[in-house]
Design an enzyme around this catalytic site. Structure first.
Site, mmCIF file in Angstrom:
data_model
loop_
_atom_site.group_PDB
_atom_site.id
_atom_site.type_symbol
_atom_site.label_atom_id
_atom_site.label_comp_id
_atom_site.label_asym_id
_atom_site.label_seq_id
_atom_site.Cartn_x
_atom_site.Cartn_y
_atom_site.Cartn_z
ATOM 1 N N ARG A 98 0.819 -1.221 0.000
ATOM 2 C CA ARG A 98 0.000 0.000 0.000
ATOM 3 C C ARG A 98 0.848 1.264 0.000
ATOM 4 N NH1 ARG A 98 -4.296 -1.308 4.672
ATOM 5 N NH2 ARG A 98 -2.515 -2.501 5.418
ATOM 6 N N LYS A 194 -14.559 7.038 -1.474
ATOM 7 C CA LYS A 194 -14.079 7.016 -0.092
ATOM 8 C C LYS A 194 -12.911 7.981 0.036
ATOM 9 C CE LYS A 194 -11.027 3.823 1.293
ATOM 10 N NZ LYS A 194 -10.400 2.541 1.694
ATOM 11 N N ARG A 196 -9.833 8.980 2.650
ATOM 12 C CA ARG A 196 -9.156 8.467 3.848
ATOM 13 C C ARG A 196 -8.652 9.623 4.695
ATOM 14 N NH1 ARG A 196 -7.295 3.971 5.985
ATOM 15 N NH2 ARG A 196 -8.025 2.540 4.403
ATOM 16 N N ASP A 220 -12.954 -6.203 -2.252
ATOM 17 C CA ASP A 220 -11.764 -5.390 -1.966
ATOM 18 C C ASP A 220 -10.540 -6.281 -2.138
ATOM 19 O OD1 ASP A 220 -10.241 -3.178 -1.320
ATOM 20 O OD2 ASP A 220 -11.368 -2.700 0.487
ATOM 21 N N THR A 228 -13.093 0.165 6.044
ATOM 22 C CA THR A 228 -13.566 0.427 4.684
ATOM 23 C C THR A 228 -14.862 -0.334 4.418
ATOM 24 O OG1 THR A 228 -11.299 0.771 3.932
ATOM 25 C CG2 THR A 228 -12.921 0.216 2.234
HETATM 26 C C1 R5P Z 1 -7.283 0.576 0.264
HETATM 27 O O1 R5P Z 1 -6.898 1.239 -0.680
HETATM 28 C C2 R5P Z 1 -7.388 -0.911 0.218
HETATM 29 O O2 R5P Z 1 -7.788 -1.358 -1.043
HETATM 30 C C3 R5P Z 1 -8.356 -1.417 1.280
HETATM 31 O O3 R5P Z 1 -9.637 -0.872 1.021
HETATM 32 C C4 R5P Z 1 -7.931 -1.000 2.648
HETATM 33 O O4 R5P Z 1 -6.572 -1.217 2.830
HETATM 34 C C5 R5P Z 1 -8.711 -1.758 3.698
HETATM 35 O O5 R5P Z 1 -8.263 -1.331 4.959
HETATM 36 P P1 R5P Z 1 -9.245 -1.251 6.193
HETATM 37 O O6 R5P Z 1 -9.918 -2.590 6.341
HETATM 38 O O7 R5P Z 1 -8.338 -0.904 7.334
HETATM 39 O O8 R5P Z 1 -10.230 -0.150 5.926
#
Ligand code: R5P
Length: 321
Positions: A98, A194, A196, A220, A228
């Site tokens: 990431r 979304k 962040r 995802d 998320t």
């Molecule tokens: C973000 O860009 C990824 O694709 C996931 O949506 C994210 O890493 C999920 O993280 P979390 O479960 O902490 O929201």
């Protein structure tokens, strides 16, 4: 596949997955010892010769990320110093992926840093699954095969989904992946915009697409804190979706309060792969899809210098080869 010129070793993060892969290839995993010194340092020892052999090191760099990464590097270093012919790192879940851009000035690009170290240590080929950002391949000058678990997850989830399901991308970054699911499932796609706020908190702005009175499949690449997905569920229910929501993600990190966040009455099933070993025997909503058939099928093709073009046909029809 009985062949003595290749050997599969597993790091401590991926023992079951590596053993499953090896079984499908009619092999056993190579013996190696991983030990930790009282000060936290890691030491590894290959208990079998690798001279002149193609080595496959299976290790997800999941939590504890740095330990698993160093263990993988130590195994690769041991292989190189012991005259392995080639060293393929099979990293089903690639930690730090990431961190693929600089989010601010005076910040590192950790994914690029990890790629540099892997190459300098002598790894000659990377195999991974649903890499967070495809452009990360550009950090490597060795071959990278980023496989996808989408067909295998579709195969697993398909029988559970009600009619008229909509596939939902929880952010713009997953739209391409959502479109892949939608193509396999012949379903429409919606996307949630979304934004962040920090590494652990997100804020949903708006939902684009028709989910009214529809059950939904949120997809995802990974579930970490579950924030998320929880935000997406809230947005979908506000947008009039039926409280029949399914979730499919390649990597189930489930850190912190993730399980509590995902224990929403509208969530009927969660599907992840075993890229990260799952041990939640009492979590009835969680379904785990095995990656070994996909990875073993890829490895067979590497051994035969064959294309990966038809790799997914088998997964979608039978779940495995
Ligand atoms: C973000 O860009 C990824 O694709 C996931 O949506 C994210 O890493 C999920 O993280 P979390 O479960 O902490 O929201």
């Amino acid at each position: 596949m009985q062949e003595s010129n290749f050997i599969i070793f597993s790091g401590s993060a991926s023992g079951k997955l590596a053993a499953h892969m090896a079984r499908l290839l009619e092999q056993s995993t190579g013996r190696c010892t991983v030990e930790r010194f009282p000060d936290g340092e890691i030491n590894v020892h290959l208990d079998e010769p690798v001279r002149g052999r193609d080595v496959y090191l299976v290790q997800s760099t999941c939590a504890p990320v740095n330990d698993h990464l160093v263990e993988l590097l130590a195994l690769a270093d041991a292989c190189r110093r012991s005259s392995a012919l080639s060293i393929t790192a099979v990293v089903p879940y690639f930690g730090y992926a990431r961190s693929d851009t600089r989010h601010s000035q005076r910040a590192p690009i950790a994914a690029s840093m990890v790629a540099s170290v892997m190459q300098s240590i002598g790894i000659t080929h990377i195999v991974t699954v649903d890499l967070h950002a495809a452009q990360m391949e550009g950090f490597f000058h060795i071959p990278v095969d980023s496989l996808t678990a989408v067909p295998a997850l579709v195969h697993a989830v398909r029988g559970h989904l009600p009619e008229e399901v909509a596939v939902v991308s929880p952010d713009e970054g997953r739209f391409k992946m959502a479109s892949e699911y939608a193509r396999w499932l012949d379903a429409p796609v919606a996307v949630i915009h979304k934004s962040r706020q920090s590494g652990t908190t997100t804020r949903v702005a708006k939902l684009v697409g028709d989910v009214k009175d529809r059950p939904c499949l949120i997809i995802d690449d990974m579930i970490a804190t579950g924030g998320t997905i929880a935000d997406a569920v809230t947005a979908l229910l506000r947008g009039g979706a039926r409280p029949q929501i399914y979730v499919a993600a390649t990597h189930g990190l489930f850190v912190g309060e993730a399980r509590a966040k995902l224990s929403h009455s509208a969530i009927r099933g969660i599907f992840v792969t075993d890229s990260i070993t799952q041990s939640h025997p009492d979590w009835s909503a969680l379904n785990v899809v095995h990656l070994a058939p996909l990875l073993a099928a890829a490895l067979r093709r590497f051994r035969a210098d064959e294309s990966l073009a038809d790799l997914y046909n088998h997964c979608i029809h039978n779940g495995s080869e």
